[in-house]
Design a protein around this motif. Structure first.
Motif, PDB file in Angstrom:
ATOM      1  N   SER A 122      -4.480  33.598 -43.452  1.00 60.50           N
ATOM      2  CA  SER A 122      -5.244  33.912 -42.199  1.00 60.50           C
ATOM      3  C   SER A 122      -6.394  32.875 -41.951  1.00 60.50           C
ATOM      4  O   SER A 122      -6.766  32.093 -42.851  1.00 60.50           O
ATOM      5  CB  SER A 122      -6.049  35.420 -42.651  1.00 60.50           C
ATOM      6  OG  SER A 122      -6.393  35.291 -43.829  1.00 60.50           O
ATOM      7  N   ARG A 123      -6.629  32.963 -40.507  1.00 56.60           N
ATOM      8  CA  ARG A 123      -7.640  31.983 -39.809  1.00 56.60           C
ATOM      9  C   ARG A 123      -8.994  32.334 -39.868  1.00 56.60           C
ATOM     10  O   ARG A 123      -9.207  33.444 -39.786  1.00 56.60           O
ATOM     11  CB  ARG A 123      -7.376  31.867 -38.479  1.00 56.60           C
ATOM     12  CG  ARG A 123      -5.769  31.235 -38.095  1.00 56.60           C
ATOM     13  CD  ARG A 123      -5.650  31.275 -36.682  1.00 56.60           C
ATOM     14  NE  ARG A 123      -5.611  32.524 -36.250  1.00 56.60           N
ATOM     15  CZ  ARG A 123      -6.079  33.000 -35.143  1.00 56.60           C
ATOM     16  NH1 ARG A 123      -6.748  31.944 -34.205  1.00 56.60           N
ATOM     17  NH2 ARG A 123      -6.132  34.254 -34.594  1.00 56.60           N
ATOM     18  N   PRO A 124      -9.796  31.489 -40.650  1.00 51.15           N
ATOM     19  CA  PRO A 124     -11.268  31.970 -40.846  1.00 51.15           C
ATOM     20  C   PRO A 124     -11.890  31.920 -39.395  1.00 51.15           C
ATOM     21  O   PRO A 124     -11.423  31.047 -38.578  1.00 51.15           O
ATOM     22  CB  PRO A 124     -11.815  30.905 -41.711  1.00 51.15           C
ATOM     23  CG  PRO A 124     -10.985  29.785 -41.649  1.00 51.15           C
ATOM     24  CD  PRO A 124      -9.526  30.309 -41.171  1.00 51.15           C
ATOM     25  N   PHE A 125     -13.128  32.514 -39.265  1.00 45.88           N
ATOM     26  CA  PHE A 125     -13.756  32.606 -38.042  1.00 45.88           C
ATOM     27  C   PHE A 125     -14.724  31.398 -38.218  1.00 45.88           C
ATOM     28  O   PHE A 125     -15.013  30.975 -39.211  1.00 45.88           O
ATOM     29  CB  PHE A 125     -14.665  33.672 -37.843  1.00 45.88           C
ATOM     30  CG  PHE A 125     -13.602  35.171 -37.136  1.00 45.88           C
ATOM     31  CD1 PHE A 125     -13.175  35.047 -35.886  1.00 45.88           C
ATOM     32  CD2 PHE A 125     -13.302  35.875 -38.154  1.00 45.88           C
ATOM     33  CE1 PHE A 125     -12.562  36.002 -35.453  1.00 45.88           C
ATOM     34  CE2 PHE A 125     -12.506  37.027 -37.732  1.00 45.88           C
ATOM     35  CZ  PHE A 125     -12.163  37.031 -36.217  1.00 45.88           C
ATOM     36  N   GLU A 156     -13.451  38.317 -46.422  1.00 47.12           N
ATOM     37  CA  GLU A 156     -13.719  36.685 -46.397  1.00 47.12           C
ATOM     38  C   GLU A 156     -13.946  36.136 -45.251  1.00 47.12           C
ATOM     39  O   GLU A 156     -14.393  34.950 -44.961  1.00 47.12           O
ATOM     40  CB  GLU A 156     -12.383  36.005 -47.225  1.00 47.12           C
ATOM     41  CG  GLU A 156     -12.024  36.618 -48.425  1.00 47.12           C
ATOM     42  CD  GLU A 156     -11.039  37.832 -48.423  1.00 47.12           C
ATOM     43  OE1 GLU A 156     -10.575  38.161 -47.285  1.00 47.12           O
ATOM     44  OE2 GLU A 156     -11.414  38.532 -49.487  1.00 47.12           O
ATOM     45  N   CYS A 194     -12.269  36.229 -42.213  1.00 49.73           N
ATOM     46  CA  CYS A 194     -11.107  35.689 -41.582  1.00 49.73           C
ATOM     47  C   CYS A 194     -10.395  36.770 -40.554  1.00 49.73           C
ATOM     48  O   CYS A 194     -10.818  37.885 -40.502  1.00 49.73           O
ATOM     49  CB  CYS A 194      -9.861  35.414 -42.591  1.00 49.73           C
ATOM     50  SG  CYS A 194     -10.387  34.052 -43.851  1.00 49.73           S
ATOM     51  N   HIS A 195      -9.587  36.419 -39.536  1.00 57.42           N
ATOM     52  CA  HIS A 195      -8.881  37.164 -38.682  1.00 57.42           C
ATOM     53  C   HIS A 195      -7.892  38.196 -39.542  1.00 57.42           C
ATOM     54  O   HIS A 195      -7.537  37.705 -40.614  1.00 57.42           O
ATOM     55  CB  HIS A 195      -8.054  36.388 -37.930  1.00 57.42           C
ATOM     56  CG  HIS A 195      -8.652  35.539 -36.828  1.00 57.42           C
ATOM     57  ND1 HIS A 195      -8.912  35.927 -35.401  1.00 57.42           N
ATOM     58  CD2 HIS A 195      -9.085  34.311 -36.799  1.00 57.42           C
ATOM     59  CE1 HIS A 195      -9.853  35.033 -34.721  1.00 57.42           C
ATOM     60  NE2 HIS A 195      -9.816  33.936 -35.595  1.00 57.42           N
ATOM     61  N   GLU A 225     -18.093  29.205 -38.213  1.00 57.06           N
ATOM     62  CA  GLU A 225     -19.426  29.700 -38.948  1.00 57.06           C
ATOM     63  C   GLU A 225     -20.504  29.941 -37.662  1.00 57.06           C
ATOM     64  O   GLU A 225     -20.296  29.250 -36.887  1.00 57.06           O
ATOM     65  CB  GLU A 225     -19.882  28.716 -39.860  1.00 57.06           C
ATOM     66  CG  GLU A 225     -19.107  28.209 -41.063  1.00 57.06           C
ATOM     67  CD  GLU A 225     -19.142  29.479 -41.896  1.00 57.06           C
ATOM     68  OE1 GLU A 225     -20.120  30.302 -42.101  1.00 57.06           O
ATOM     69  OE2 GLU A 225     -18.123  29.753 -42.553  1.00 57.06           O
ATOM     70  N   SER A 246      -4.556  40.862 -40.225  1.00 60.87           N
ATOM     71  CA  SER A 246      -3.072  40.603 -39.882  1.00 60.87           C
ATOM     72  C   SER A 246      -2.792  41.496 -38.930  1.00 60.87           C
ATOM     73  O   SER A 246      -3.395  42.788 -38.986  1.00 60.87           O
ATOM     74  CB  SER A 246      -2.702  40.365 -41.325  1.00 60.87           C
ATOM     75  OG  SER A 246      -2.389  41.726 -41.928  1.00 60.87           O
ATOM     76  N   GLN A 263     -13.156  41.634 -39.410  1.00 59.91           N
ATOM     77  CA  GLN A 263     -12.681  40.634 -39.908  1.00 59.91           C
ATOM     78  C   GLN A 263     -12.480  41.269 -41.439  1.00 59.91           C
ATOM     79  O   GLN A 263     -12.445  42.272 -41.777  1.00 59.91           O
ATOM     80  CB  GLN A 263     -13.963  39.685 -40.246  1.00 59.91           C
ATOM     81  CG  GLN A 263     -15.156  39.883 -40.855  1.00 59.91           C
ATOM     82  CD  GLN A 263     -16.134  39.026 -40.752  1.00 59.91           C
ATOM     83  OE1 GLN A 263     -16.310  38.065 -39.675  1.00 59.91           O
ATOM     84  NE2 GLN A 263     -17.029  39.166 -41.726  1.00 59.91           N
ATOM     85  N   THR A 264     -11.810  40.194 -42.153  1.00 61.27           N
ATOM     86  CA  THR A 264     -11.673  40.447 -43.722  1.00 61.27           C
ATOM     87  C   THR A 264     -12.806  40.346 -44.229  1.00 61.27           C
ATOM     88  O   THR A 264     -13.765  39.889 -43.678  1.00 61.27           O
ATOM     89  CB  THR A 264     -10.518  39.453 -44.199  1.00 61.27           C
ATOM     90  OG1 THR A 264     -10.947  38.042 -44.259  1.00 61.27           O
ATOM     91  CG2 THR A 264      -9.018  39.646 -43.575  1.00 61.27           C
ATOM     92  N   THR A 288     -10.923  45.880 -44.129  1.00 63.01           N
ATOM     93  CA  THR A 288     -11.387  45.129 -42.966  1.00 63.01           C
ATOM     94  C   THR A 288     -12.883  45.598 -42.878  1.00 63.01           C
ATOM     95  O   THR A 288     -13.188  46.397 -43.560  1.00 63.01           O
ATOM     96  CB  THR A 288     -10.744  45.209 -41.711  1.00 63.01           C
ATOM     97  OG1 THR A 288     -11.006  46.696 -41.293  1.00 63.01           O
ATOM     98  CG2 THR A 288      -9.274  44.824 -41.734  1.00 63.01           C
TER      99      THR A 288
END
Length: 148
Positions: A2-5, A92, A94-95, A7, A97, A89-90, A138
């Motif tokens: 997953s891609r992080p958002f 963590e 992130c985006h 900051e 899934s 978001q997750t 999420t």
């Protein structure tokens, strides 16, 4: 993976139930508009006759899921969520899934179908999660106000 958002400046906190409901109202208007366009197209393809039945209902269901899944997975926000500065978001940051989007969508239907109990659960949950937050792993967060 997953891609992080990116900051953000400022503290990110969990979204309130009222803010979530207001974003849902915005998105509800968009979904109804999409349903209307789908209905117009279906009637046009059916020589002007009314359209009903399981196939049409399934198409509306899949289109609705596609709307939410696209925005949740790709951007982290539907249009209503953007207006109210909410993001999915997750844990963590992130985006989510496509699998999480599907679990969230199906569980949100269940949450709503039980007279909203799955939504109001966040008022009593120590983690402040709705049923669909918990099952899809999420969270909905409130983004800080943009600096001018």
């Amino acid at each position: 993976m997953s891609r992080p958002f990116p900051e953000l400046d400022g503290e990110i906190q969990q979204a309130t139930l009222l803010r979530r409901f207001t974003a849902m109202i915005y998105d509800g208007f968009l979904v109804v508009a999409i349903w209307m366009c789908t209905g117009f197209a279906a009637v046009a393809l059916n020589d002007g006759e009314a359209v009903s039945g399981a196939l049409f209902q399934t198409a509306l269901f899949l289109i609705t899921f596609a709307f939410f899944a696209y925005f949740w997975v790709r951007l982290g926000q539907t249009l209503g969520m953007q207006v109210w500065r909410l993001r999915i978001q997750t844990a963590e940051g992130c985006h989510i899934s496509p699998r999480q989007a599907l679990i969230r969508f199906m569980t949100a239907i269940l949450s709503f179908g039980c007279f909203g109990l799955g939504f109001f659960w966040m008022l009593f949950s120590p983690e402040k999660n709705t049923w669909h937050d918990a099952f899809s792993e999420t969270q909905i967060v409130l983004l800080p106000k943009p600096k001018k």
